[in-house]
Motif scaffolding. Structure first.
Motif, PDB file in Angstrom:
ATOM      1  N   LEU A  67      67.095  -5.387  30.477  1.00 59.45           N
ATOM      2  CA  LEU A  67      66.485  -5.226  29.151  1.00 59.45           C
ATOM      3  C   LEU A  67      64.979  -5.422  29.203  1.00 59.45           C
ATOM      4  CD1 LEU A  67      69.171  -7.110  27.024  1.00 59.45           C
ATOM      5  CD2 LEU A  67      68.786  -4.639  27.094  1.00 59.45           C
ATOM      6  N   ASN A  68      64.530  -6.426  29.954  1.00 58.33           N
ATOM      7  CA  ASN A  68      63.091  -6.665  30.052  1.00 58.33           C
ATOM      8  C   ASN A  68      62.373  -5.497  30.707  1.00 58.33           C
ATOM      9  OD1 ASN A  68      62.220  -8.993  28.762  1.00 58.33           O
ATOM     10  ND2 ASN A  68      62.904 -10.325  30.417  1.00 58.33           N
ATOM     11  N   HIS A  69      62.994  -4.915  31.737  1.00 60.15           N
ATOM     12  CA  HIS A  69      62.369  -3.761  32.387  1.00 60.15           C
ATOM     13  C   HIS A  69      62.249  -2.594  31.424  1.00 60.15           C
ATOM     14  CE1 HIS A  69      62.508   0.088  34.617  1.00 60.15           C
ATOM     15  NE2 HIS A  69      61.552  -0.500  35.304  1.00 60.15           N
ATOM     16  N   ALA A  70      63.331  -2.328  30.687  1.00 58.78           N
ATOM     17  CA  ALA A  70      63.298  -1.220  29.719  1.00 58.78           C
ATOM     18  C   ALA A  70      62.247  -1.474  28.648  1.00 58.78           C
ATOM     19  CB  ALA A  70      64.676  -1.031  29.090  1.00 58.78           C
ATOM     20  N   MET A  71      62.129  -2.742  28.208  1.00 61.61           N
ATOM     21  CA  MET A  71      61.152  -3.071  27.169  1.00 61.61           C
ATOM     22  C   MET A  71      59.724  -2.957  27.700  1.00 61.61           C
ATOM     23  SD  MET A  71      60.673  -6.653  25.045  1.00 61.61           S
ATOM     24  CE  MET A  71      60.248  -7.580  26.531  1.00 61.61           C
ATOM     25  N   ASN A  72      59.457  -3.538  28.854  1.00 67.03           N
ATOM     26  CA  ASN A  72      58.092  -3.564  29.376  1.00 67.03           C
ATOM     27  C   ASN A  72      57.604  -2.190  29.815  1.00 67.03           C
ATOM     28  OD1 ASN A  72      57.865  -6.342  28.959  1.00 67.03           O
ATOM     29  ND2 ASN A  72      58.730  -6.819  30.964  1.00 67.03           N
ATOM     30  N   SER A  73      58.527  -1.362  30.312  1.00 67.72           N
ATOM     31  CA  SER A  73      58.137  -0.017  30.745  1.00 67.72           C
ATOM     32  C   SER A  73      58.203   0.986  29.609  1.00 67.72           C
ATOM     33  CB  SER A  73      59.058   0.448  31.876  1.00 67.72           C
ATOM     34  OG  SER A  73      60.398   0.555  31.415  1.00 67.72           O
ATOM     35  N   GLN A  74      58.793   0.563  28.470  1.00 66.51           N
ATOM     36  CA  GLN A  74      58.994   1.443  27.319  1.00 66.51           C
ATOM     37  C   GLN A  74      59.732   2.722  27.700  1.00 66.51           C
ATOM     38  OE1 GLN A  74      57.893   0.963  23.567  1.00 66.51           O
ATOM     39  NE2 GLN A  74      58.846  -0.711  24.702  1.00 66.51           N
ATOM     40  N   MET A  75      60.736   2.566  28.567  1.00 65.80           N
ATOM     41  CA  MET A  75      61.603   3.687  28.918  1.00 65.80           C
ATOM     42  C   MET A  75      62.625   3.892  27.798  1.00 65.80           C
ATOM     43  SD  MET A  75      62.290   3.145  33.000  1.00 65.80           S
ATOM     44  CE  MET A  75      62.965   4.788  33.256  1.00 65.80           C
ATOM     45  N   THR A  76      62.910   5.139  27.482  1.00 66.94           N
ATOM     46  CA  THR A  76      63.892   5.423  26.447  1.00 66.94           C
ATOM     47  C   THR A  76      65.310   5.187  26.984  1.00 66.94           C
ATOM     48  OG1 THR A  76      63.998   7.769  27.054  1.00 66.94           O
ATOM     49  CG2 THR A  76      62.422   7.135  25.336  1.00 66.94           C
ATOM     50  N   PRO A 169      77.842  10.027  19.667  1.00 67.25           N
ATOM     51  CA  PRO A 169      76.559  10.695  19.397  1.00 67.25           C
ATOM     52  C   PRO A 169      75.419   9.693  19.507  1.00 67.25           C
ATOM     53  CG  PRO A 169      77.772  10.358  17.360  1.00 67.25           C
ATOM     54  CD  PRO A 169      78.691   9.946  18.470  1.00 67.25           C
ATOM     55  N   TRP A 170      74.357  10.068  20.226  1.00 72.60           N
ATOM     56  CA  TRP A 170      73.300   9.113  20.523  1.00 72.60           C
ATOM     57  C   TRP A 170      71.938   9.670  20.154  1.00 72.60           C
ATOM     58  CZ3 TRP A 170      69.567  10.621  24.127  1.00 72.60           C
ATOM     59  CH2 TRP A 170      69.891  11.735  24.918  1.00 72.60           C
ATOM     60  N   VAL A 171      70.973   8.751  20.147  1.00 71.98           N
ATOM     61  CA  VAL A 171      69.581   9.109  19.899  1.00 71.98           C
ATOM     62  C   VAL A 171      68.728   8.313  20.877  1.00 71.98           C
ATOM     63  CG1 VAL A 171      69.189   7.303  18.156  1.00 71.98           C
ATOM     64  CG2 VAL A 171      67.821   9.407  18.091  1.00 71.98           C
ATOM     65  N   ALA A 172      67.609   8.871  21.304  1.00 75.29           N
ATOM     66  CA  ALA A 172      66.722   8.168  22.230  1.00 75.29           C
ATOM     67  C   ALA A 172      65.965   7.068  21.489  1.00 75.29           C
ATOM     68  CB  ALA A 172      65.740   9.147  22.857  1.00 75.29           C
ATOM     69  N   MET A 173      66.011   5.866  22.048  1.00 69.95           N
ATOM     70  CA  MET A 173      65.296   4.721  21.481  1.00 69.95           C
ATOM     71  C   MET A 173      64.519   3.999  22.566  1.00 69.95           C
ATOM     72  SD  MET A 173      67.716   2.729  18.737  1.00 69.95           S
ATOM     73  CE  MET A 173      68.102   3.425  17.132  1.00 69.95           C
ATOM     74  N   THR A 174      63.560   3.194  22.131  1.00 74.14           N
ATOM     75  CA  THR A 174      62.876   2.261  23.029  1.00 74.14           C
ATOM     76  C   THR A 174      63.004   0.861  22.441  1.00 74.14           C
ATOM     77  OG1 THR A 174      60.768   2.752  21.939  1.00 74.14           O
ATOM     78  CG2 THR A 174      61.210   3.884  24.010  1.00 74.14           C
ATOM     79  N   THR A 196      66.072  -5.613  19.696  1.00 72.85           N
ATOM     80  CA  THR A 196      66.009  -4.545  18.703  1.00 72.85           C
ATOM     81  C   THR A 196      65.326  -3.332  19.321  1.00 72.85           C
ATOM     82  OG1 THR A 196      63.877  -5.281  17.791  1.00 72.85           O
ATOM     83  CG2 THR A 196      65.885  -6.211  16.806  1.00 72.85           C
ATOM     84  N   ALA A 197      65.577  -2.166  18.725  1.00 71.01           N
ATOM     85  CA  ALA A 197      65.013  -0.935  19.254  1.00 71.01           C
ATOM     86  C   ALA A 197      64.774   0.045  18.122  1.00 71.01           C
ATOM     87  CB  ALA A 197      65.934  -0.321  20.301  1.00 71.01           C
ATOM     88  N   THR A 198      63.870   1.007  18.376  1.00 74.52           N
ATOM     89  CA  THR A 198      63.494   2.005  17.387  1.00 74.52           C
ATOM     90  C   THR A 198      63.552   3.392  18.015  1.00 74.52           C
ATOM     91  OG1 THR A 198      62.010   0.410  16.297  1.00 74.52           O
ATOM     92  CG2 THR A 198      61.652   2.734  15.815  1.00 74.52           C
ATOM     93  N   GLU A 199      63.989   4.351  17.222  1.00 72.11           N
ATOM     94  CA  GLU A 199      64.061   5.741  17.691  1.00 72.11           C
ATOM     95  C   GLU A 199      62.730   6.181  18.253  1.00 72.11           C
ATOM     96  OE1 GLU A 199      65.122  10.199  15.913  1.00 72.11           O
ATOM     97  OE2 GLU A 199      65.394   8.416  14.658  1.00 72.11           O
ATOM     98  N   SER A 200      62.807   6.891  19.374  1.00 77.12           N
ATOM     99  CA  SER A 200      61.599   7.372  20.047  1.00 77.12           C
ATOM    100  C   SER A 200      61.506   8.879  19.887  1.00 77.12           C
ATOM    101  CB  SER A 200      61.660   7.006  21.532  1.00 77.12           C
ATOM    102  OG  SER A 200      60.518   7.451  22.206  1.00 77.12           O
ATOM    103  N   ARG A 201      60.377   9.317  19.321  1.00 78.01           N
ATOM    104  CA  ARG A 201      60.179  10.743  19.084  1.00 78.01           C
ATOM    105  C   ARG A 201      58.953  11.229  19.819  1.00 78.01           C
ATOM    106  NH1 ARG A 201      63.585  14.558  17.336  1.00 78.01           N
ATOM    107  NH2 ARG A 201      65.378  13.387  16.661  1.00 78.01           N
TER     108      ARG A 201
END
Length: 201
Positions: A67-76, A169-174, A196-201
């Motif tokens: 989770l920390n890696h995904a958060m710090n790198s802002q990978m979707t 059904p999914w949506v890309a989030m960061t 927590t996460a927010t949709e990434s557009r």
């Protein structure tokens, strides 16, 4: 092997989406006369909040690192509503078909869907159309269905013929910066993770 976006971060997560909803992108201001004005900055985005069950120390460290890696790198990552991986009328784990977008209403928040024989859509079901995630607001069935309302409005670029996914059904989030949190028992080392996460557009 290098990690690629979108990550399959929720696969195997020992937890649940405790919140998954649309959040308006609006700014409010009040005039000298006391009137409140609202300015829209675009379509609402999906936001989610996840919490794990109490997990063992080794498992906790593994998920904390992921989770920390995904958060710090802002990978979707692929995000979905845990309670709506399938239509309400079709529980279980049988294979579900993929449909296609048959028609779009003039106001961009009504659609007709085809190639879902035998499928009934209920209020609260989720659909992935193109790259967007939508919630069903009217029951629908048939092939093709009649027009039914969804939220939010279809994103620009959505076109007839695009695939309609009703199974997970999914949506890309960061992951929101600073949102990864741990709650660990000093006596056992066991604990929970939340983010927590927010949709990434």
């Amino acid at each position: 092997m290098a990690l690629t976006e979108p990550l399959d971060l929720l696969d195997g997560l020992p937890g649940w989406a405790v919140a998954f909803e649309l959040q308006a992108r609006q700014e409010q201001s009040r005039s000298a006369a006391g009137r409140t004005r609202v300015k829209d900055f675009g379509q609402p985005l999906w936001v989610g909040s996840w919490v794990t069950r109490t997990i063992l120390p080794n498992t906790l460290d593994i998920w904390h690192a992921r989770l920390n890696h995904a958060m710090n790198s802002q990978m979707t990552f692929r995000a979905w509503k845990s309670s709506r991986c399938r239509p309400i009328a079709h529980p279980g784990n049988s294979m579900l078909p993929e449909g296609s977008l048959y028609a779009i209403g003039a106001n961009d928040n009504t659609v007709r869907v085809e190639d879902l024989p035998g499928v009934t859509l209920s209020i609260g079901d989720m659909l992935r159309i193109g790259t967007g995630l939508y919630e069903v607001l009217e029951p629908a069935s048939g092939d093709p269905t009649a027009f039914f309302t969804i939220q939010p409005h279809l994103w620009v670029g959505t076109a007839t013929g695009q695939k309609v996914v009703i199974s997970k059904p999914w949506v890309a989030m960061t992951i929101d910066p600073g949102s990864v949190s741990t709650n660990v028992s000093p006596a056992t080392g066991r604990g929970t993770l939340s983010f927590t996460a927010t949709e990434s557009r």
